[in-house]
Design an enzyme around this catalytic site. Structure first.
Site, PDB file in Angstrom:
ATOM      1  N   LYS A  73       0.844  -1.200   0.000  1.00 21.28           N
ATOM      2  CA  LYS A  73       0.000   0.000   0.000  1.00 21.28           C
ATOM      3  C   LYS A  73       0.880   1.252   0.000  1.00 21.28           C
ATOM      4  O   LYS A  73       1.915   1.295   0.672  1.00 21.28           O
ATOM      5  CB  LYS A  73      -0.881  -0.019   1.260  1.00 21.28           C
ATOM      6  CG  LYS A  73      -1.904   1.110   1.325  1.00 21.28           C
ATOM      7  CD  LYS A  73      -2.770   0.962   2.585  1.00 21.28           C
ATOM      8  CE  LYS A  73      -3.887   1.994   2.617  1.00 21.28           C
ATOM      9  NZ  LYS A  73      -4.731   1.869   3.839  1.00 21.28           N
ATOM     10  N   SER A 148      -9.810   1.715   2.966  1.00 21.74           N
ATOM     11  CA  SER A 148      -8.989   2.535   2.095  1.00 21.74           C
ATOM     12  C   SER A 148      -7.948   1.752   1.302  1.00 21.74           C
ATOM     13  O   SER A 148      -7.425   2.257   0.313  1.00 21.74           O
ATOM     14  CB  SER A 148      -8.274   3.601   2.929  1.00 21.74           C
ATOM     15  OG  SER A 148      -7.346   2.982   3.816  1.00 21.74           O
ATOM     16  N   SER A 172      -9.791  -0.657   7.170  1.00 19.72           N
ATOM     17  CA  SER A 172      -9.256  -0.517   5.805  1.00 19.72           C
ATOM     18  C   SER A 172      -8.567  -1.734   5.225  1.00 19.72           C
ATOM     19  O   SER A 172      -8.241  -1.744   4.041  1.00 19.72           O
ATOM     20  CB  SER A 172      -8.285   0.657   5.743  1.00 19.72           C
ATOM     21  OG  SER A 172      -9.011   1.845   5.636  1.00 19.72           O
TER      22      SER A 172
HETATM   23  N1  GLN Z   1     -13.000   3.617   6.290  1.00 22.60           N
HETATM   24  C1  GLN Z   1     -12.529   4.101   7.554  1.00 22.60           C
HETATM   25  C2  GLN Z   1     -12.293   5.570   7.494  1.00 22.60           C
HETATM   26  O1  GLN Z   1     -12.584   6.151   6.517  1.00 22.60           O
HETATM   27  C3  GLN Z   1     -11.297   3.345   7.957  1.00 22.60           C
HETATM   28  C4  GLN Z   1     -10.083   3.857   7.323  1.00 22.60           C
HETATM   29  C5  GLN Z   1      -8.878   3.050   7.664  1.00 22.60           C
HETATM   30  O2  GLN Z   1      -8.982   2.004   8.297  1.00 22.60           O
HETATM   31  N2  GLN Z   1      -7.736   3.575   7.279  1.00 22.60           N
HETATM   32  O3  GLN Z   1     -11.792   6.150   8.419  1.00 22.60           O
END
Ligand code: GLN
Length: 491
Positions: A73, A148, A172
């Site tokens: 990532k 994400s 994420s």
């Molecule tokens: N979708 C969640 C957010 O927008 C989690 C993001 C993540 O785990 N980096 O914060």
């Protein structure tokens, strides 16, 4: 899959160079459509593959992960490689060192194919917040891959990498794994060093693996975990080979199903989930209903703590220390409206900060910086941040209490399957609700895995459903063995 590839390498049925080239060919063929990768590291990958092949031809032993290609990532620094975090503000940022997880993977001889697409600074649940365009779900390209870590999930699901790394602050890794039909693991907070991962919410962030099988996820976790002097929050832990704990025996294990999570479940996802409970029972596990009474506060608590940490972590992106800088060049100016331009001719420091951040950050990132700055401001700190920390302690206590009675906690990973592009992007609250089952594990710091448990048919496509198993602090081997046992008995 990793063990089979390893066997083929040592039996000289394939070479690492061929294998790596095959993956680059797949990327070339498919990634223009999928959008999983932001940067390819072909030279680095080929060098590593050649090195492994040379070892094999000299008759030397190789480790399990040696010569096996994966993806990282873009939140995680790889020395000498562009690392954008999916943001324009880091468009030209070349990481000057390896994150600890990368150092460890390199020591294991793993091949790194490239850096993957993601929501900007890991903020999002669909991949649509990347400054570099969305990632499509390989299962159905009309749908999001989740977020994400959108690119890391899509790369593995679309056979553009054997394994990958993501980061998980509120879901994420697990949510995109569920949407793409693969395995994703968020380790216990402190199990994996965060050194060299760009911070989002430092008290919540963990790095973890994506893979096609639970065993592969276990192999990657073995490679990346461990105490690290560069991360004071990394936990003292003895090195473990998690893949050695996959016994396939779960008889007598007690699975708690939180009533707060499942009472609102409906339709096909509910059916798939209930079938998976039957499967666990048939494998010898016991199912019990439990309560996590404070989970109703998890989303608001998360959006106060995470945004507060975001507002302070992202203060360093100011046009001076890292990445892009707004200056008076025509190119920079063309990105501001003309009225802003007349004010921006001066190169005063504050204006450089403001203009750089205005141009460099996307809308969701700005929204969270503002929310967090507000929550931390004098006069509001006690009412928001401090209060949220207190409720976080209660959420953690819910888990402590539950784990006195049960070995694992189980629910679907998400209340929905992969949705279509644009369905939620104009409604942040709707998007935030995607993480309703995943964020509590980050708030409590416990490990959690998402693994495929079935599918739901929509528009003639079978869309994957993920199950989430949460374990006690540092019981990664427990949740891995549960998910593995489910996986090998699936049919
Ligand atoms: N979708 C969640 C957010 O927008 C989690 C993001 C993540 O785990 N980096 O914060």
């Amino acid at each position: 899959m990793i063990k089979e590839l390893h066997k083929k390498l040592i039996n000289k049925e394939i070479t690492s160079v061929q294998l790596t080239q095959d993956y680059f060919n797949a990327i070339e063929k498919r990634d223009a459509e999928i959008g999983a990768y932001l940067t390819l590291t072909k030279e680095l990958a080929m060098q590593q593959a050649e090195f492994v092949d040379a070892k094999i031809s000299k008759g030397e032993n190789i480790e399990l992960l040696e010569g096996i290609p994966g993806a990282i990532k873009d939140m995680i620094c790889v020395d000498g490689v562009r690392t954008t975090a999916g943001s324009k503000i880091l468009d030209n940022y070349i990481a000057p060192y390896d994150a600890t997880v990368i150092k460890k993977l390199k020591e294991c001889g793993a091949v790194i194919l490239g850096k993957t697409n993601q929501d900007e600074f890991a903020m999002g649940s669909s991949g649509e917040n990347s400054a570099y365009g969305p990632t499509k779900n390989p299962v159905d390209p009309e749908r999001v891959a989740g977020g994400s870590s959108s690119g890391s999930a899509a790369a593995v699901a679309g056979d553009e990498a054997v394994w990958s790394l993501g980061t998980d602050t509120g879901g994420s890794i697990r949510q995109p794994a569920a949407f793409c039909g693969i395995v994703g693991l968020k380790p216990t907070y402190g199990r994996v060093s965060r050194s060299g991962a760009i911070s989002m919410g430092s008290s919540l962030d963990q790095i973890g693996p994506f893979a096609k099988t639970v065993e592969d996820a276990a192999i990657i976790l073995s490679a990346i975990s461990g105490e690290d002097s560069l991360d004071a929050t990394s936990a003292k832990s003895s090195d473990k080979k998690y893949e050695d704990y996959l016994t396939g025996d779960i008889a007598g294990k007690i699975i708690g199903v939180p009533k707060e999570y499942v009472e609102s479940l409906e339709g096909e996802i509910k059916n798939v989930f209930e079938k998976s409970l039957e499967k666990f029972k048939s494998l010898g596990a016991k199912i019990e209903e439990i309560s996590l009474p404070h989970s109703q506060y998890a989303l608001p608590v998360y959006y106060i703590i995470m945004t507060s940490e975001v507002s302070s972590n992202l203060a360093k992106f100011d046009g001076i220390k890292f990445g892009m800088r707004f200056d008076d060049s025509a190119e920079s100016k063309s990105q501001l409206s003309s009225s802003e331009n007349s004010n921006a001719t001066s190169k005063k420091l504050l204006e450089t900060y403001l203009d750089t951040r205005k141009i460099g950050f996307g809308a969701e990132v700005k929204r969270r910086i503002m929310l967090g700055t507000y929550a931390l401001s004098a006069g509001y700190y006690d009412a928001y941040y401090l209060k949220a920390q207190k409720v976080r302690a209660l959420i953690r206590k819910d888990f402590e209490d539950a784990f006195k009675k049960v070995d694992f906690i189980y629910s679907p990973t998400c209340p929905e399957v992969a949705f279509k592009f644009g369905e939620k992007s104009n409604d942040p609250l709707k998007m935030y609700l995607s993480d309703i089952y995943t964020i509590t594990a980050n708030l409590a710091g416990v490990p959690a895995i998402s693994f495929p448990i079935g599918s739901v048919v929509e528009d003639g496509k079978a869309l994957p459903v993920g199950g989430q198993l949460i374990g006690k602090w540092f019981d990664e081997e427990g949740i891995l063995n549960m998910a593995h046992t489910f996986e090998i008995n699936k049919q």
